[in-house]
Design a protein around this motif. Structure first.
Motif, PDB file in Angstrom:
ATOM      1  N   VAL A 103       0.841  -1.205   0.000  1.00 23.83           N
ATOM      2  CA  VAL A 103       0.000   0.000   0.000  1.00 23.83           C
ATOM      3  C   VAL A 103       0.872   1.249   0.000  1.00 23.83           C
ATOM      4  CG1 VAL A 103      -1.636   1.339   1.379  1.00 23.83           C
ATOM      5  CG2 VAL A 103      -2.027  -1.083   1.006  1.00 23.83           C
ATOM      6  N   VAL A 104       1.924   1.268   0.816  1.00 20.64           N
ATOM      7  CA  VAL A 104       2.839   2.414   0.848  1.00 20.64           C
ATOM      8  C   VAL A 104       3.543   2.569  -0.496  1.00 20.64           C
ATOM      9  CG1 VAL A 104       4.983   3.264   1.893  1.00 20.64           C
ATOM     10  CG2 VAL A 104       3.143   2.409   3.342  1.00 20.64           C
ATOM     11  N   ALA A 105       3.935   1.455  -1.102  1.00 21.49           N
ATOM     12  CA  ALA A 105       4.578   1.524  -2.421  1.00 21.49           C
ATOM     13  C   ALA A 105       3.620   2.112  -3.451  1.00 21.49           C
ATOM     14  CB  ALA A 105       5.036   0.134  -2.853  1.00 21.49           C
ATOM     15  N   GLU A 106       2.346   1.747  -3.366  1.00 20.05           N
ATOM     16  CA  GLU A 106       1.344   2.312  -4.284  1.00 20.05           C
ATOM     17  C   GLU A 106       1.230   3.807  -4.104  1.00 20.05           C
ATOM     18  OE1 GLU A 106      -1.729   3.215  -6.798  1.00 20.05           O
ATOM     19  OE2 GLU A 106      -0.773   1.269  -6.725  1.00 20.05           O
ATOM     20  N   VAL A 107       1.171   4.245  -2.866  1.00 20.77           N
ATOM     21  CA  VAL A 107       0.943   5.673  -2.593  1.00 20.77           C
ATOM     22  C   VAL A 107       2.181   6.498  -2.902  1.00 20.77           C
ATOM     23  CG1 VAL A 107       0.451   7.327  -0.765  1.00 20.77           C
ATOM     24  CG2 VAL A 107      -0.864   5.233  -0.912  1.00 20.77           C
ATOM     25  N   VAL A 110      -0.792  -2.455  -7.569  1.00 23.56           N
ATOM     26  CA  VAL A 110       0.003  -2.688  -6.369  1.00 23.56           C
ATOM     27  C   VAL A 110      -0.841  -2.403  -5.129  1.00 23.56           C
ATOM     28  CG1 VAL A 110       2.081  -1.998  -5.108  1.00 23.56           C
ATOM     29  CG2 VAL A 110       2.133  -2.160  -7.592  1.00 23.56           C
ATOM     30  N   GLY A 111      -1.636  -1.357  -5.151  1.00 23.87           N
ATOM     31  CA  GLY A 111      -2.500  -1.018  -4.024  1.00 23.87           C
ATOM     32  C   GLY A 111      -3.571  -2.071  -3.783  1.00 23.87           C
ATOM     33  N   ILE A 112      -4.172  -2.578  -4.844  1.00 21.42           N
ATOM     34  CA  ILE A 112      -5.184  -3.631  -4.701  1.00 21.42           C
ATOM     35  C   ILE A 112      -4.548  -4.894  -4.144  1.00 21.42           C
ATOM     36  CG2 ILE A 112      -6.708  -5.173  -6.000  1.00 21.42           C
ATOM     37  CD1 ILE A 112      -7.346  -2.789  -7.821  1.00 21.42           C
ATOM     38  N   LEU A 113      -3.368  -5.233  -4.641  1.00 23.70           N
ATOM     39  CA  LEU A 113      -2.664  -6.404  -4.130  1.00 23.70           C
ATOM     40  C   LEU A 113      -2.331  -6.222  -2.649  1.00 23.70           C
ATOM     41  CD1 LEU A 113      -1.534  -9.145  -4.945  1.00 23.70           C
ATOM     42  CD2 LEU A 113       0.605  -8.006  -5.511  1.00 23.70           C
ATOM     43  N   GLY A 114      -1.897  -5.016  -2.256  1.00 18.57           N
ATOM     44  CA  GLY A 114      -1.610  -4.738  -0.848  1.00 18.57           C
ATOM     45  C   GLY A 114      -2.857  -4.848   0.009  1.00 18.57           C
ATOM     46  N   ALA A 115      -3.982  -4.343  -0.488  1.00 15.72           N
ATOM     47  CA  ALA A 115      -5.240  -4.445   0.259  1.00 15.72           C
ATOM     48  C   ALA A 115      -5.666  -5.906   0.403  1.00 15.72           C
ATOM     49  CB  ALA A 115      -6.329  -3.636  -0.424  1.00 15.72           C
ATOM     50  N   LEU A 116      -5.496  -6.704  -0.651  1.00 13.43           N
ATOM     51  CA  LEU A 116      -5.856  -8.120  -0.583  1.00 13.43           C
ATOM     52  C   LEU A 116      -4.984  -8.875   0.408  1.00 13.43           C
ATOM     53  CD1 LEU A 116      -6.566  -8.941  -4.349  1.00 13.43           C
ATOM     54  CD2 LEU A 116      -8.217  -8.703  -2.488  1.00 13.43           C
TER      55      LEU A 116
END
Length: 153
Positions: free
Chosen positions: A17-21, A30-36
């Motif tokens: 999530v941090v990498a996405e942001v 990347v954010g969706i993968l982090g959330a999953l």
């Protein structure tokens, strides 16, 4: 071992999530993968720990992920990707330099109503205000405006 798996899942989710942001904003993959991965960690907490501890883990994971998201949005990382300036130049700004009204030239192509004419050893694209003009005919500039050269016979 349960805590190791739980902390690993939550940490990997947070890192994604941090990498996405911060590093790859706008891609959302990347954010969706982090959330999953974070959701998988919370699910793992509910199936392997007591409910009170699982709720605490859920609250902690949500707080940390939300804090990372808020920090990323407030840190100005989006300014790195925003367009801040625009082009101020224009094409052919000095195209009419050296030309003047009533300047004599020669049509180097048929002008019907647009063609080419030569003025002072340079060839320009011109527009006729009188319709068709044959190649080799003497022409005079009748108007110069908006990068357009208007000629007459």
């Amino acid at each position: 071992m349960t805590w190791f798996i739980l902390i690993s899942l939550l940490s990997i989710g947070l890192i994604l999530v941090v990498a996405e942001v911060l590093f790859v904003p706008g891609t959302t993959l990347v954010g969706i993968l982090g959330a999953l991965v974070t959701i998988a960690g919370v699910y793992y907490a509910f199936i392997s720990l007591e409910k009170n501890i699982a709720y605490a883990v859920t609250a902690g994971a949500l707080t940390v992920n939300l804090a990372a998201l808020v920090y990323g949005l407030r840190s100005g990382v989006w300014n790195k990707f925003a367009l801040k300036n625009s082009m101020q130049s224009r094409a052919f700004d000095n195209r009419l330099d050296g030309l003047y009204v009533q300047m004599e030239g020669v049509a180097t192509s048929d002008i019907k109503p647009i063609g080419k004419a030569e003025f002072a050893d340079k060839i320009y694209e011109v527009k006729s205000d009188a319709g068709f003009i044959r190649v080799g005919t003497k022409v005079w500039i009748s108007k110069l405006e908006n990068n357009t050269i208007t000629v007459k016979v």
